[in-house]
Design an enzyme around this catalytic site. Structure first.
Site, mmCIF file in Angstrom:
data_model
loop_
_atom_site.group_PDB
_atom_site.id
_atom_site.type_symbol
_atom_site.label_atom_id
_atom_site.label_comp_id
_atom_site.label_asym_id
_atom_site.label_seq_id
_atom_site.Cartn_x
_atom_site.Cartn_y
_atom_site.Cartn_z
ATOM 1 N N ASP A 463 -16.378 5.278 -6.728
ATOM 2 C CA ASP A 463 -14.943 4.906 -6.607
ATOM 3 C C ASP A 463 -14.779 3.779 -7.610
ATOM 4 O O ASP A 463 -15.570 3.365 -8.227
ATOM 5 C CB ASP A 463 -14.595 4.523 -5.305
ATOM 6 N N ASP A 532 -5.815 10.617 -2.388
ATOM 7 C CA ASP A 532 -6.066 10.172 -0.937
ATOM 8 C C ASP A 532 -5.188 10.964 -0.096
ATOM 9 O O ASP A 532 -5.123 10.775 1.244
ATOM 10 C CB ASP A 532 -5.901 8.819 -0.958
HETATM 11 C C1 GLA Z 1 -10.699 4.735 -1.883
HETATM 12 C C2 GLA Z 1 -10.860 6.120 -1.729
HETATM 13 C C3 GLA Z 1 -11.050 6.483 -0.239
HETATM 14 C C4 GLA Z 1 -12.042 5.704 0.285
HETATM 15 C C5 GLA Z 1 -11.768 4.232 0.283
HETATM 16 C C6 GLA Z 1 -12.979 3.499 0.748
HETATM 17 O O1 GLA Z 1 -9.358 4.240 -1.402
HETATM 18 O O2 GLA Z 1 -9.797 6.958 -2.637
HETATM 19 O O3 GLA Z 1 -11.244 7.864 -0.211
HETATM 20 O O4 GLA Z 1 -13.316 6.276 -0.063
HETATM 21 O O5 GLA Z 1 -11.644 3.986 -1.047
HETATM 22 O O6 GLA Z 1 -12.802 2.150 0.748
#
Ligand code: GLA
Length: 719
Positions: A463, A532
């Site tokens: 990420d 997301d």
């Molecule tokens: C980001 C990602 C999510 C998740 C969160 C975890 O927002 O897009 O899918 O992994 O971080 O903190």
């Protein structure tokens, strides 16, 4: 990886050719340069493939190919170099060019230009992928001054590519949006003047717009007809596309790193290589262009472009930060029951002094939280293997929470300006300074430590949430304007080390959704998290947008609890058009839904050679609502899978049969609806029957209904 291999081959096969006309061809496109009587390089042609070389004699010389700042051109230049004497003039003349065969059907042309006054050489590289009709363009800019005292020059802007087009009209389709609403497509004509698409996020190319565009020429291209250029930049940072229509109505497209705060010194003997710009020119519509991009990506660009993809269960939305070993092991039981390949442990597993119990702390301290996971990751990989599934883990190694041991120990590793400004936090975190080799070692070390201690980790979700803010690198000192570019180079060097040491490790590229989608990043990653936002209705649009450039195998699509008005079937069917995953509390679902998921996972795996590796046809755009449909056809033609959705049709919606594509007109096919809810029967007219390919492509199948949020998956098998 493959590219380097080809490069070695190219050195062997490389021959210097001298000619006044330089033709770069794919099966469908010609890009033609000509050296003028004045020794400068002109772009004579970019369009559908022409006939023999004789055709080129009829072409006008055209505009200067790679326009430099400060000379006779009045529009946007591709290159600006400030010499040590303060002048910014650069006049490039053709020196030589070479053509090398990198592999079967892949040719690299390198055209070298040089200034006769200043020690500057510019080499324009074009790699033509003949079968796939893709051209990769990049530029090398060298200071050829010799010795330690050679004057240092400053690169002010340095485009990867400059293309000139001449058409009666231009229409730009851009992909813009925001967090959770990525890749929204809008189109507008380009008329006199400039349109710029760029980002300044530093760590990621995209939050509001990814580095990709479509320009239609002479009227808007559609799926089946029309001429268009589809371009995308392989750069995981600030990018800029400039589209400029001149007074004569010609269009120049300049693609490359965003020059915003990115001047860099070039010493004698140094060369700067720009990122790759990839483009295709289609004259048969956008469907062909996307299929070309997909095939090319699988064969040449995507990391592990052909290996099996893991279906998975992720725990993020099922638990967020509240989990312990027992809860995770229970979710692994679910994963095994569902039949997915892998369990993915998300954020929240690390930090002891500052346990990562929320997104406010712990980032940077990559040690398992002892009281949450007393058996550590070892216990989890072991549990996964006992259940016959693989194990994956979330990391965000470029970032740090101020509340972390890492920050306490290494404030000098952070991009911030503590002496003069308050820290600004994006999701409570800051970015580590990847221009610093010590930080690169640390980031590599995070992955290396995990993989060394737990070699059974099969997958990582990498990420990257925060853009760079309050830009200041403690490491770069007086060279601050290099940070944006050096950050990305630092990242690539870490990723190269990871791929080299752990070639089997698969990684998902995530950046608060699809903040990092570009073809350079995807040479290290097997897939990306498209958004997301997993509301299946929105996902129909987001996945549709990315499908113009990226193959389904790269697009992670998960079934979650977003929009529970949509059935589990509808949500799963939407996700099945990408790389299928789940982020859901499986054991809380009704038995019927659970059974449905088991079947859908089995079907996806059985048919992944069609969906992940086949040709994709966008049959019905969600933008044309109230339906949507996508069809995949296997490369050997034996199988096709059709996904059809009724989103919110009006009760009086008059549906028409949907015509299929990509089939053999003279072959027979059986049609069978799959992914049915347990106990229900297909109501599709023609289900279980045989049709000719010609019938299916001429008359079609009545797959749409006037019901709301209904979906159908249809398997079409060649007899
Ligand atoms: C980001 C990602 C999510 C998740 C969160 C975890 O927002 O897009 O899918 O992994 O971080 O903190």
């Amino acid at each position: 990886m493959k590219r380097y291999h080809f490069f070695l081959l190219s050195l062997l096969m490389c021959g210097i050719v001298s000619a006044q006309t330089i033709r770069i061809s794919t099966s469908k496109t010609d890009l033609v340069f000509r050296v003028g009587g004045d020794g400068r390089l002109y772009q004579s042609y970019l369009g559908s493939r022409l006939g023999g070389n004789g055709d080129f004699d009829h072409l006008a010389a055209g505009p200067e190919a790679y326009v430099t700042h400060g000379m006779e051109d009045y529009f946007e230049p591709a290159l600006e170099v400030r010499q040590s004497d303060g002048r910014s003039s650069l006049l490039l003349k053709y020196k030589e060019h070479s053509v090398a065969t990198l592999s079967d059907g892949v040719t690299e042309t390198a055209i070298t230009l040089a200034d006769e006054v200043y020690p500057v050489t510019v080499c324009l590289h074009f790699t033509a992928y003949e079968r796939d009709n893709i051209i990769r363009a990049s530029t090398e800019i060298s200071n050829t001054g010799k010795g330690r005292k050679a004057p240092v020059m400053t690169l002010c802007r340095y485009a990867s590519s400059m293309l000139h087009l001449d058409a009666a009209s231009y229409e730009l389709t851009e992909f813009s949006g925001d967090w959770a609403e990525e890749a929204k497509m809008t189109s507008a004509p380009l008329t006199f003047g400039k349109k710029v698409l760029d980002t300044k996020l530093g760590t990621r190319a995209n939050m509001f717009t990814p580095p990709m565009f479509i320009v239609s020429l002479d009227g808007k291209a559609d799926e089946h007809s029309g001429t268009a250029v589809l371009g995308t930049l392989g750069w995981t940072g600030n990018f800029r596309f400039t589209f400029e229509v001149t007074q004569t109505g010609s269009l120049r497209i300049i693609s490359g790193i965003n020059p915003y705060f990115s001047e860099r010194a070039l010493k004698g003997g140094e060369t700067f290589t720009t990122p790759d710009f990839f483009f295709t020119l289609t004259s048969t519509g956008l469907g062909d262009a996307s299929r070309d991009f997909h095939r090319w990506a699988r064969d040449y660009q995507l990391y592990q472009g052909h290996e099996e993809r893991y279906t998975l269960l992720n725990n993020w939305e099922a638990t967020y930060f509240s989990f312990d070993e027992e809860r995770l092991v229970h979710l692994m039981d679910n994963a095994a029951d569902m039949g997915v390949d892998l369990f993915l442990l998300d954020d929240g597993w690390f930090g002891n002094k500052f346990p990562r119990s929320s997104d406010r702390q712990g980032l940077g301290d990559w040690e398992e939280t002892h009281d949450k996971l007393p058996g550590g990751v070892a216990r989890l990989t072991q549990a996964a293997s006992e259940k016959g599934i693989r194990f994956g883990i979330w990391v965000e190694p470029e970032m740090v929470n101020p509340k972390s041991e890492l920050y306490e120990k290494h404030p000098d590793w952070v991009i911030h300006q503590p002496e003069v400004r308050d820290e600004y936090y994006f999701r409570n975190q800051l970015v580590l300074d990847l221009s610093n080799p010590a930080v690169q070692d640390y980031v590599f070390g995070v992955i290396d430590r995990l993989m060394t201690d737990y070699p059974d980790i099969a997958f990582m979700k990498w990420d990257c949430n925060s853009p760079i803010t309050n830009i200041w690198s403690p490491y770069l000192k007086e060279k601050q304007t290099q940070l944006y570019v050096d950050y990305v180079h630092g990242l690539y060097s870490v990723l190269e080390r990871i791929n080299a040491k752990y070639p089997k490790l698969r990684m998902m590229l995530c950046s608060g959704g699809s903040g990092r989608i570009d073809y350079k990043a995807l040479s290290y990653f097997t897939e990306f998290w498209a958004s997301d936002n997993t509301n299946p209705i929105d996902r129909l649009f987001i996945q549709y947008g990315y499908s113009f450039f990226y193959p389904a195998r790269a697009v992670c699509a998960h079934v979650t609890s977003w929009n529970r008005n949509a059935s589990i079937k509808f949500r799963t069917d939407v996700a099945s058009m990408g790389k299928l995953g789940f982020d859901i509390r499986f054991s809380e679902l009704a038995e019927n839904d659970q059974e449905y998921i088991r079947q859908a996972v089995k079907n996806w795996k059985r048919l992944s050679y069609v969906i992940a590796d086949g040709d994709q046809y966008r049959l019905f755009s969600p933008y044309d609502g109230p339906h949507a449909a996508t069809q995949f056809v296997s490369t050997n033609g034996d199988k096709s899978v059709l996904f059809a959705f009724d989103v919110h049709p009006a009760a009086y919606d008059r549906t028409r049969p949907l015509r299929l594509e990509g089939l053999d007109p003279v072959a027979d096919y059986t049609v069978e609806e799959i992914n049915l809810m347990p106990g229900s029967r297909s109501s599709l007219r023609g289900n279980g029957q045989t049709f000719s390919g010609r019938y299916l492509m001429t008359v079609g199948l009545p797959v749409f209904t006037s019901s709301e949020l209904r979906s159908r998956v249809i398997e079409i098998t060649r007899k």
